[in-house]
Design an enzyme around this catalytic site. Structure first.
Site, PDB file in Angstrom:
ATOM      1  N   ASP A   1     -10.879  18.275 -23.621  1.00 13.79           N
ATOM      2  CA  ASP A   1     -12.150  17.984 -24.302  1.00 13.79           C
ATOM      3  C   ASP A   1     -13.001  19.226 -24.499  1.00 13.79           C
ATOM      4  O   ASP A   1     -13.500  19.471 -25.604  1.00 13.79           O
ATOM      5  CB  ASP A   1     -12.929  16.885 -23.566  1.00 13.79           C
ATOM      6  CG  ASP A   1     -13.139  17.167 -22.088  1.00 13.79           C
ATOM      7  OD1 ASP A   1     -12.518  18.121 -21.567  1.00 13.79           O
ATOM      8  OD2 ASP A   1     -13.928  16.448 -21.450  1.00 13.79           O
TER       9      ASP A   1
ATOM     10  N   SER B   1     -15.442   7.111 -14.610  1.00 15.44           N
ATOM     11  CA  SER B   1     -16.651   7.278 -15.418  1.00 15.44           C
ATOM     12  C   SER B   1     -17.744   6.267 -15.110  1.00 15.44           C
ATOM     13  O   SER B   1     -18.318   5.647 -16.001  1.00 15.44           O
ATOM     14  CB  SER B   1     -16.309   7.233 -16.905  1.00 15.44           C
ATOM     15  OG  SER B   1     -17.339   7.794 -17.654  1.00 15.44           O
TER      16      SER B   1
ATOM     17  N   ASP C   1     -16.384  10.356 -22.213  1.00 19.37           N
ATOM     18  CA  ASP C   1     -16.743   9.168 -21.442  1.00 19.37           C
ATOM     19  C   ASP C   1     -17.790   8.330 -22.157  1.00 19.37           C
ATOM     20  O   ASP C   1     -17.698   7.099 -22.218  1.00 19.37           O
ATOM     21  CB  ASP C   1     -17.254   9.575 -20.061  1.00 19.37           C
ATOM     22  CG  ASP C   1     -16.211  10.302 -19.243  1.00 19.37           C
ATOM     23  OD1 ASP C   1     -15.043  10.355 -19.683  1.00 19.37           O
ATOM     24  OD2 ASP C   1     -16.563  10.842 -18.175  1.00 19.37           O
TER      25      ASP C   1
END
Length: 393
Positions: free
Chosen positions: A45, A137, A184
């Site tokens: 990411d 998360s 997330d």
């Protein structure tokens, strides 16, 4: 056997009862947002690569209503460090809100401070089934649930789901002090039942990927319940290493780096550690795209193979696994009917995810328990729905 996640109506009833007991009134707003598991695409990411998360049936639920007072008063029913489960703060001007103690409340304050407009005082109860510290998360579930609650409270919604996700990410950066990526929050906002979400972290474009073709197969999440070791400092070291490599190669990010570039690094005699970190990211980005193609074709054997390759790369090249995670992955792979198993999340503890036939779930869990000296928790996972308003009266 796998742990049964409480039904959402069950936790809703518990939260509503707690609200009535705490505030002497009935809540008229109820919202929830899910945790997530990343199927593949780890540590890509912040390198502008691809990720493929799906939402979980575990959610953070918030009930509440407008307050007649001048402050927001919020109670968490979850196990909070030092039992600091209560917070209150003024919201007359959101830009004046500052982080403080208790730390969990900073996720809430950050969402209020980054909301579209100022919000009126409110009372709320928070209850979550997302395990804290497991890499599923829980923080994004709290942020997105709170932002969704504020939308219901004010009647004002974000024009685009991307705006909502980015506001929640900003809350975590500025108020919790966690330099998280965007994955997330995106999946917690945008998830569709029965789908994973392919997110391009370079331009934030998304594509819903159906998981309906897995038929007799399912995902098993295993929480090692092992504490994260050196996760914060080690995470930053790896991120900074990636940035340094991109800089050396005159690239914007490792998204633009190829295997040929890795040969260039070798010719420059850069440290072996940098070679390994780069190789993981470059190959993991490709694995994620290949995994999407495999899912769309219904080629689960290929998908499982890519999961295995991902874990091995995270273990050997990125070096973010642990003895606990490796033990669980190895044990899962020893069962006939398991197609793939890997760590999921940042690593150094947390969870593994395993793709397996439904008829070998019990056998796999029992075998993993036999091989693992810790106290693991097991969850059956199918792709769930994203954030939503359950009640608004």
């Amino acid at each position: 056997m796998a742990t049964i996640v409480p039904d959402i109506n069950e936790i809703k009833s518990k939260a509503l009862e707690a609200f009535a007991n705490e505030f002497g009134d009935n809540a008229n707003i109820c919202v929830c947002a899910p945790g997530r598991v990343n199927l593949i695409g780890e540590h890509t990411d912040y390198n502008e690569g691809f990720v493929l998360p799906m939402a979980l049936p575990m959610v953070t639920l918030i009930v509440g209503k407008l307050s007649n007072g001048k402050k927001c008063k919020i109670v968490s029913l979850n196990d909070i460090v030092n039992s600091e489960n209560y917070t209150e703060f003024e919201v007359n001007f959101r830009k004046n809100i500052k982080p403080g103690e208790p730390k969990w409340a900073n996720y809430v304050k950050g969402c209020v401070a980054n909301f579209i407009c100022d919000v009126p005082p409110f009372n709320a109860i928070i209850l979550s089934t997302v395990p804290v510290g497991a890499g599923l998360s829980s923080s994004a579930a709290l942020e997105v649930a709170m932002y969704t609650f504020l939308e219901a409270l004010t009647g004002i919604e974000s024009e685009k789901p991307e705006d909502k996700a980015i506001a929640c990410q900003r809350a975590e950066h500025d108020f919790a002090g966690v330099p998280c990526g965007i994955m997330d929050q995106f999946i917690s906002v945008m998830a569709k039942e029965g789908y994973a979400l392919l997110l391009d972290c370079k331009d934030l474009s998304t594509k819903q990927i159906p998981i309906s073709k897995i038929n007799d197969y399912i995902f098993l999440i295993t929480n090692s319940n092992a504490p994260h070791k050196l996760s914060s400092s080690a995470y930053c070291q790896r991120r900074d290493c990636c940035y340094e490599v991109a800089k050396r190669l005159n690239k914007k990010s490792l998204r633009e780096v190829s295997m040929n570039d890795i040969q260039v690094l070798k010719s420059q005699n850069v440290p072996e550690e940098m070679i390994k970190r780069t190789r993981h990211v470059v190959t993991e980005i490709k694995r994620t795209i290949d995994a999407v193609e495999a899912l769309e074709k219904g080629d689960l054997k290929k998908f499982g193979q890519l999961m295995n390759e991902s874990h091995d790369s995270l273990k050997n090249d990125y070096e973010v696994s642990s003895v606990e995670l490796d033990t669980l992955v190895k044990a899962a792979r020893e069962i006939n009917g398991v197609l793939g198993s890997r760590l999921t999340g940042a690593g150094f503890g947390g969870c593994t995810i395993t793709l397996l036939r439904k008829d070998v779930i019990d056998e796999t869990i029992n075998h993993m328990k036999t091989k693992y000296s810790g106290n693991a928790t097991f969850y059956i996972a199918e792709p769930a729905m994203g954030a939503r308003i359950l009640d608004k009266n």
